[in-house]
Design a protein around this motif. Structure first.
Motif, short mmCIF file in Angstrom:
data_model
loop_
_atom_site.label_atom_id
_atom_site.label_comp_id
_atom_site.label_asym_id
_atom_site.label_seq_id
_atom_site.Cartn_x
_atom_site.Cartn_y
_atom_site.Cartn_z
N SER A 26 -8.86 11.09 1.43
CA SER A 26 -7.96 11.36 2.55
C SER A 26 -6.97 10.25 2.84
CB SER A 26 -8.76 11.69 3.81
OG SER A 26 -9.31 12.99 3.72
N ILE A 27 -7.02 9.14 2.12
CA ILE A 27 -5.89 8.21 2.20
C ILE A 27 -4.63 8.92 1.71
CG2 ILE A 27 -4.94 6.06 1.25
CD1 ILE A 27 -7.67 4.82 1.39
N SER A 28 -4.81 9.99 0.92
CA SER A 28 -3.67 10.83 0.52
C SER A 28 -2.88 11.29 1.73
CB SER A 28 -4.16 12.05 -0.27
OG SER A 28 -4.97 11.69 -1.36
N LYS A 29 -3.56 11.49 2.86
CA LYS A 29 -2.88 12.00 4.06
C LYS A 29 -1.86 11.01 4.61
CE LYS A 29 -6.56 15.11 5.63
NZ LYS A 29 -7.50 14.97 4.50
N VAL A 30 -2.14 9.70 4.52
CA VAL A 30 -1.15 8.75 5.04
C VAL A 30 0.07 8.72 4.12
CG1 VAL A 30 -2.97 7.41 6.14
CG2 VAL A 30 -2.07 6.65 3.94
N LEU A 31 -0.14 8.93 2.83
CA LEU A 31 1.00 9.04 1.91
C LEU A 31 1.84 10.26 2.27
CD1 LEU A 31 -0.83 8.31 -1.48
CD2 LEU A 31 0.25 6.67 0.07
N THR A 32 1.16 11.38 2.52
CA THR A 32 1.87 12.60 2.91
C THR A 32 2.61 12.42 4.22
OG1 THR A 32 0.31 14.02 1.72
CG2 THR A 32 1.54 15.04 3.53
N GLY A 33 1.99 11.72 5.17
CA GLY A 33 2.66 11.45 6.44
C GLY A 33 3.93 10.65 6.25
N MET A 34 3.90 9.70 5.33
CA MET A 34 5.09 8.88 5.07
C MET A 34 6.16 9.69 4.34
SD MET A 34 3.14 5.29 4.22
CE MET A 34 4.62 4.27 4.04
N LEU A 35 5.76 10.59 3.44
CA LEU A 35 6.73 11.47 2.79
C LEU A 35 7.40 12.37 3.83
CD1 LEU A 35 4.81 12.58 -0.42
CD2 LEU A 35 6.49 10.75 -0.18
N ARG A 37 7.82 11.71 7.11
CA ARG A 37 8.74 10.92 7.93
C ARG A 37 9.99 10.51 7.15
NH1 ARG A 37 6.95 8.91 12.80
NH2 ARG A 37 5.61 10.51 13.74
N ASP A 38 9.82 10.23 5.87
CA ASP A 38 10.98 9.93 5.05
C ASP A 38 11.91 11.13 4.95
OD1 ASP A 38 12.45 8.31 2.92
OD2 ASP A 38 11.87 10.07 1.76
N ALA A 39 11.33 12.33 4.80
CA ALA A 39 12.15 13.55 4.75
C ALA A 39 12.87 13.77 6.07
CB ALA A 39 11.27 14.75 4.41
N MET A 40 12.22 13.43 7.19
CA MET A 40 12.89 13.52 8.49
C MET A 40 14.07 12.57 8.56
SD MET A 40 9.91 13.82 11.42
CE MET A 40 11.14 13.49 12.67
N GLU A 41 13.85 11.34 8.11
CA GLU A 41 14.91 10.34 8.17
C GLU A 41 16.09 10.69 7.28
OE1 GLU A 41 12.53 6.97 7.14
OE2 GLU A 41 11.40 7.09 9.03
N ARG A 42 15.83 11.47 6.23
CA ARG A 42 16.90 11.92 5.34
C ARG A 42 17.53 13.23 5.80
NH1 ARG A 42 15.26 12.54 -0.46
NH2 ARG A 42 13.07 12.73 0.16
N GLY A 43 17.06 13.78 6.91
CA GLY A 43 17.62 15.00 7.46
C GLY A 43 17.20 16.26 6.74
N GLY A 204 0.02 -2.82 -4.31
CA GLY A 204 1.48 -2.79 -4.24
C GLY A 204 1.97 -1.94 -3.09
N PHE A 205 1.30 -0.81 -2.86
CA PHE A 205 1.67 0.04 -1.72
C PHE A 205 1.44 -0.70 -0.41
CE2 PHE A 205 -0.15 3.00 1.49
CZ PHE A 205 1.03 3.66 1.84
N LEU A 206 0.27 -1.33 -0.29
CA LEU A 206 -0.05 -2.08 0.93
C LEU A 206 0.98 -3.17 1.18
CD1 LEU A 206 -2.25 -2.34 3.12
CD2 LEU A 206 -3.45 -3.90 1.58
N ARG A 207 1.38 -3.86 0.11
CA ARG A 207 2.39 -4.92 0.25
C ARG A 207 3.71 -4.35 0.76
NH1 ARG A 207 3.46 -5.92 -4.88
NH2 ARG A 207 1.49 -7.03 -5.17
N SER A 208 4.11 -3.19 0.24
CA SER A 208 5.37 -2.60 0.67
C SER A 208 5.34 -2.15 2.12
CB SER A 208 5.73 -1.42 -0.25
OG SER A 208 4.89 -0.30 -0.02
N VAL A 209 4.17 -1.75 2.59
CA VAL A 209 4.05 -1.38 4.01
C VAL A 209 4.14 -2.62 4.88
CG1 VAL A 209 2.50 -0.39 5.74
CG2 VAL A 209 2.72 0.71 3.51
N LEU A 210 3.45 -3.67 4.47
CA LEU A 210 3.46 -4.91 5.27
C LEU A 210 4.83 -5.58 5.29
CD1 LEU A 210 0.01 -6.40 4.25
CD2 LEU A 210 0.69 -5.75 6.57
N GLY A 216 9.45 5.77 4.95
CA GLY A 216 8.66 6.54 5.90
C GLY A 216 7.73 5.73 6.76
N LEU A 217 8.10 4.47 7.04
CA LEU A 217 7.21 3.58 7.80
C LEU A 217 6.99 4.03 9.24
CD1 LEU A 217 8.27 0.03 6.57
CD2 LEU A 217 6.06 1.14 6.24
N SER A 218 7.86 4.87 9.77
CA SER A 218 7.64 5.35 11.14
C SER A 218 6.35 6.16 11.25
CB SER A 218 8.83 6.18 11.61
OG SER A 218 8.98 7.35 10.82
N ALA A 219 5.79 6.56 10.11
CA ALA A 219 4.52 7.30 10.13
C ALA A 219 3.39 6.47 10.72
CB ALA A 219 4.15 7.74 8.71
#
Length: 312
Positions: A26-35, A37-43, A204-210, A216-219
């Motif tokens: 279910s860590i997959s869910k946080v990836l999906t949440g960021m996708l 939010r990214d789609a929202m930010e791109r309109g 690498g993912f964790l580093r990019s979030v930090l 999609g960081l607004s997730a």
């Protein structure tokens, strides 16, 4: 395990190596949440976008009217799993025979949502909700879920649809009694629990979030209460632990357990992956809070150093 602090990074492995691929559940869910939010930010979508605008759900009753915004915070009213997948029978086959309880295609998943009844919009954890959210966002982007994940969050993640797609680096998971279990793979499952990754990919993912470079960081920002004293953003959970604000999620499949968490104020993050069913939450919270404690000096290590034997 991987730990990232302002002073450096540490990766530790035991019984495996940095190239081995784990089910992250279910860590997959946080990836999906960021996708999302990214789609929202791109309109491409909005919180008010409903499923029928993106997925072929004509004749599926109430499901098509569910909004993406409600799916992202588990307030859609959808059940955890669609009755049409016969979860009791599949659960029996999993516990008795060790079979993959998922494995459905996207077409299968959509067919299973026919006549699903929508409940009250209260917090209710739903795998079905995040499955639909991820596939809907991918459609909005003109892509499949796996391709969108690759394009937005990095090349290291994989979303195998069939066991035949697994390679020699894909680990076999084990039950708490040591029995090897079938891989949890499936196109339909991917956005809610079907992503695989190495510890290097997760680091690498964790580093990019930090460091703020992930999309999609607004997730991560809590927008609603999930339970008392627990907030939820788009998939990510936020709570207080030993006086620290922790943003996190865990994962569990038949033969794997995982945990990811961040203390954003301290700039510290940790991820734990295990090819076993037993929970790793306690280890994750412990290591994260120890490294984030005031005055804690992290080991002077570079980003590629590897140590063995941590944990267990």
């Amino acid at each position: 395990m991987a730990v990232i602090t302002p002073q450096g990074e540490l990766t530790a492995t035991m019984g495996t190596d940095r190239d081995s691929t784990f089910e992250i559940g279910s860590i997959s869910k946080v990836l999906t949440g960021m996708l999302y939010r990214d789609a929202m930010e791109r309109g491409l979508v909005s919180q008010a976008t409903v499923l029928r605008e993106l997925l072929p759900l004509e004749g599926h009753g109430e499901v098509g009217s569910v909004s993406l915004g409600s799916l992202a915070i588990h307030r859609s009213g959808l059940p955890g799993l669609p009755p049409g997948m016969h979860p009791l029978r599949r659960n029996f086959d999993f516990w008795i025979r060790g079979e993959n309880p998922y494995g459905d295609s996207l077409a299968d998943l959509l067919n299973q949502t026919r006549n699903v009844r929508i409940g009250a919009p209260r917090p209710r954890y739903s795998n079905l909700g995040f499955q639909l959210l991820g596939h809907a966002v991918a459609r909005a982007a003109g892509s499949g879920y796996g391709r969108l994940l690759h394009d937005v969050l990095g090349a290291g993640f994989s979303t195998p649809a069939r066991a035949e797609e697994l390679g020699p680096d894909d680990l076999t998971g084990f039950s708490r009694f040591g029995r090897p279990l079938a891989a949890w793979v499936g196109e339909g499952l991917a956005p809610a629990g079907g992503v695989r990754a190495t510890i290097g990919t997760m680091r690498g993912f964790l580093r990019s979030v930090l460091d703020g470079t992930a999309q999609g960081l607004s997730a991560l920002e809590p927008v609603s209460q999930f339970t008392p004293r627990v907030g939820i953003g788009a998939g990510w959970i936020t709570l207080k632990f030993r006086g620290r604000t922790i943003t996190w999620h865990n994962g569990r499949t038949g033969g794997f357990s995982s945990w990811i968490g961040l203390d954003r104020e301290a700039g510290v993050g940790a991820v734990v992956l295990a090819a076993g069913h037993g929970p790793v939450d306690r280890q994750g919270f412990r290591v994260l809070t120890e490294f984030a404690a005031p005055g804690m000096v992290a080991p002077s290590v570079g980003p590629q150093r590897d140590q063995r034997g941590l944990l267990q």
